[in-house]
Motif scaffolding. Sequence first.
Motif, PDB file in Angstrom:
ATOM      1  N   GLU A 156      -6.257   3.778  -0.641  1.00  0.00           N
ATOM      2  CA  GLU A 156      -4.945   3.198  -0.318  1.00  0.00           C
ATOM      3  C   GLU A 156      -4.438   3.681   1.030  1.00  0.00           C
ATOM      4  N   ALA A 157      -4.695   4.941   1.374  1.00  0.00           N
ATOM      5  CA  ALA A 157      -4.274   5.450   2.682  1.00  0.00           C
ATOM      6  C   ALA A 157      -4.983   4.688   3.802  1.00  0.00           C
TER       7      ALA A 157
ATOM      8  N   LEU B 272      -6.229   7.284  -3.880  1.00  0.00           N
ATOM      9  CA  LEU B 272      -5.306   7.595  -2.798  1.00  0.00           C
ATOM     10  C   LEU B 272      -5.989   7.477  -1.433  1.00  0.00           C
TER      11      LEU B 272
ATOM     12  N   ARG C 284       1.867   1.683  -3.588  1.00  0.00           N
ATOM     13  CA  ARG C 284       0.697   2.111  -4.362  1.00  0.00           C
ATOM     14  C   ARG C 284       0.443   3.605  -4.159  1.00  0.00           C
ATOM     15  N   ILE C 285       0.615   4.087  -2.927  1.00  0.00           N
ATOM     16  CA  ILE C 285       0.441   5.515  -2.643  1.00  0.00           C
ATOM     17  C   ILE C 285       1.488   6.337  -3.398  1.00  0.00           C
TER      18      ILE C 285
ATOM     19  N   HIS D  76       0.824  -1.211   0.000  1.00  0.00           N
ATOM     20  CA  HIS D  76       0.000   0.000   0.000  1.00  0.00           C
ATOM     21  C   HIS D  76       0.859   1.263   0.000  1.00  0.00           C
ATOM     22  N   TYR D  77       2.022   1.219   0.625  1.00  0.00           N
ATOM     23  CA  TYR D  77       2.953   2.347   0.573  1.00  0.00           C
ATOM     24  C   TYR D  77       3.389   2.601  -0.875  1.00  0.00           C
TER      25      TYR D  77
ATOM     26  N   SER E 169      -6.434  10.621  -7.095  1.00  0.00           N
ATOM     27  CA  SER E 169      -6.692  11.157  -5.758  1.00  0.00           C
ATOM     28  C   SER E 169      -7.815  10.394  -5.057  1.00  0.00           C
TER      29      SER E 169
END
Length: 104
Positions: free
Chosen positions: A52-53, A49, A23-24, A20-21, A46
């Motif tokens: 994913e966050a 985002l 991907r961000i 996920h990091y 966005s």
Amino acid sequence: MQPEPPLPALTRAEQDFLHHYLRILELLGRINPASAEHTYTGVNASQALVTEAARLRDALTLMYDRDEKEIHSEPLVRALRILGAEDRLRRLSLRPPGRGGGLP
């Protein structure tokens, strides 16, 4: 050509954390005004985002709940390098002046 080094042994939560990091980073690269071309791409990135966050938060929370209280940076950084994090990080920077973008 040299074979790629194997990924270090990681817990499932650490794998999710890195996934996920990365991907961000990828999504931020799509939003970067120095390289973005279309607002629609930025809107989609966005929106993704946010998701994913939340997934990154969940992976870190799971690590914490499982008593994985420390981030072991050496194997994680090795894994990030193998997985191409440096390429994604380059997409976040501004282009040098005079090369079709960046600051004067």
